[in-house]
Motif scaffolding. Sequence first.
Motif, PDB file in Angstrom:
ATOM      1  N   UNK A 205       0.866  -1.187   0.000  1.00  6.14           N
ATOM      2  CA  UNK A 205       0.000   0.000   0.000  1.00  6.14           C
ATOM      3  C   UNK A 205       0.897   1.229   0.000  1.00  6.14           C
ATOM      4  N   UNK A 206       0.723   2.084  -1.013  1.00  8.64           N
ATOM      5  CA  UNK A 206       1.503   3.314  -1.112  1.00  8.64           C
ATOM      6  C   UNK A 206       0.558   4.501  -1.241  1.00  8.64           C
ATOM      7  N   UNK A 207       0.669   5.432  -0.313  1.00  8.32           N
ATOM      8  CA  UNK A 207      -0.088   6.678  -0.383  1.00  8.32           C
ATOM      9  C   UNK A 207       0.845   7.840  -0.606  1.00  8.32           C
ATOM     10  N   UNK A 231       4.317  -1.130   3.271  1.00  5.24           N
ATOM     11  CA  UNK A 231       3.325  -0.078   3.505  1.00  5.24           C
ATOM     12  C   UNK A 231       4.073   1.244   3.571  1.00  5.24           C
ATOM     13  N   UNK A 232       3.768   2.152   2.617  1.00  5.16           N
ATOM     14  CA  UNK A 232       4.569   3.367   2.452  1.00  5.16           C
ATOM     15  C   UNK A 232       3.701   4.610   2.529  1.00  5.16           C
ATOM     16  N   UNK A 261       7.025  -1.417   7.073  1.00  2.00           N
ATOM     17  CA  UNK A 261       6.315  -0.142   6.969  1.00  2.00           C
ATOM     18  C   UNK A 261       7.311   1.000   7.034  1.00  2.00           C
ATOM     19  N   UNK A 262       7.071   2.025   6.207  1.00  3.31           N
ATOM     20  CA  UNK A 262       7.951   3.186   6.206  1.00  3.31           C
ATOM     21  C   UNK A 262       7.143   4.443   5.937  1.00  3.31           C
ATOM     22  N   UNK A 267       6.228   6.245  11.359  1.00  6.22           N
ATOM     23  CA  UNK A 267       5.895   5.135  10.478  1.00  6.22           C
ATOM     24  C   UNK A 267       4.622   4.446  10.941  1.00  6.22           C
ATOM     25  N   UNK A 268       4.518   4.182  12.241  1.00 10.90           N
ATOM     26  CA  UNK A 268       3.299   3.610  12.831  1.00 10.90           C
ATOM     27  C   UNK A 268       2.889   4.499  13.991  1.00 10.90           C
ATOM     28  N   UNK A 269       1.692   5.062  13.902  1.00  6.54           N
ATOM     29  CA  UNK A 269       1.187   5.945  14.952  1.00  6.54           C
ATOM     30  C   UNK A 269      -0.130   5.375  15.460  1.00  6.54           C
TER      31      UNK A 269
END
Length: 297
Positions: A205-207, A231-232, A261-262, A267-269
Amino acid sequence: GLDIDLAGGGSFTGSSAGDISAGTGQAVNIAGLDEGSIDFTSTGSITSADNIAISAFINSATGGDITLDLNDVTSDPTAAAVNAFSLSDTGNVTITTNGTLTGGGGVSAALTSGTATGDVSVTTNGDILAEVIGISAFNNGSGDVTVLATAPITATTSDGVFAQTNGGNITIETDDVTAGAEGIVASQVNAAGAGDIAITANGAVTGATDAIIATNAGTGGISVTTGDGLITGSAGSAVEAVITNAASADDIVIDIGAGGATGTDDAVFASTVGTGDVTVTATGDISTTGGAASGIE
């Protein structure tokens, strides 16, 4: 094209094995104005050169279900390929596509009544190539929203998947998602609602901003599970999960798979103002490129 107007209040059941196209206007337009339902299956292609390709609309609180089972659908680059919305208080909106969706948007599905009890369900088994948004699924009533995308989604300028409920559950499962804004957005907006949010990203998944955002204003929880894809969040977080209701005793659970994840932000909140727990596990790497950001916050 095909134009069906149920002005007398009846139901429509139809199918097409051939291709349906329109040079001007919608290729398929089905409008229900009273108690009837809409059930349409197409195994051929549906194409509009300058408009929505297929639209199904129920304009009555006493209306029934909308059920669409479709193959390839192509619309104008500024319009949705598939558009289905209903004012029904009891009906469901169920969309299944088995071909490629090309246009301004892939699928737009909605129950708009605040007293609706039905559910919104979108299943896409072919690629989505959208100039704007990939899938939009909205339920303004108390029911659920379910999105299952088994093939890649590309949304050039907006979200890959956007799902919102007014109290009900949100369940999203995707393959690869590439988006010009957020990759996947899930929002339960009713403070009195007990609906949970569950997101499973089986692919990358890239946003362009954030990759996955889940926000619950009610008393339900949030779970986010990722797989082998990275996951970006290209200008934000890879995963952001927030419960904003102090009355919530439910948990936030995030499981980052082997893909990692990056993000340029945290990165993860994960954050809750309620009394529930927050659990983050990771098999893959978690990284951030932001100077003041954290890998996990």
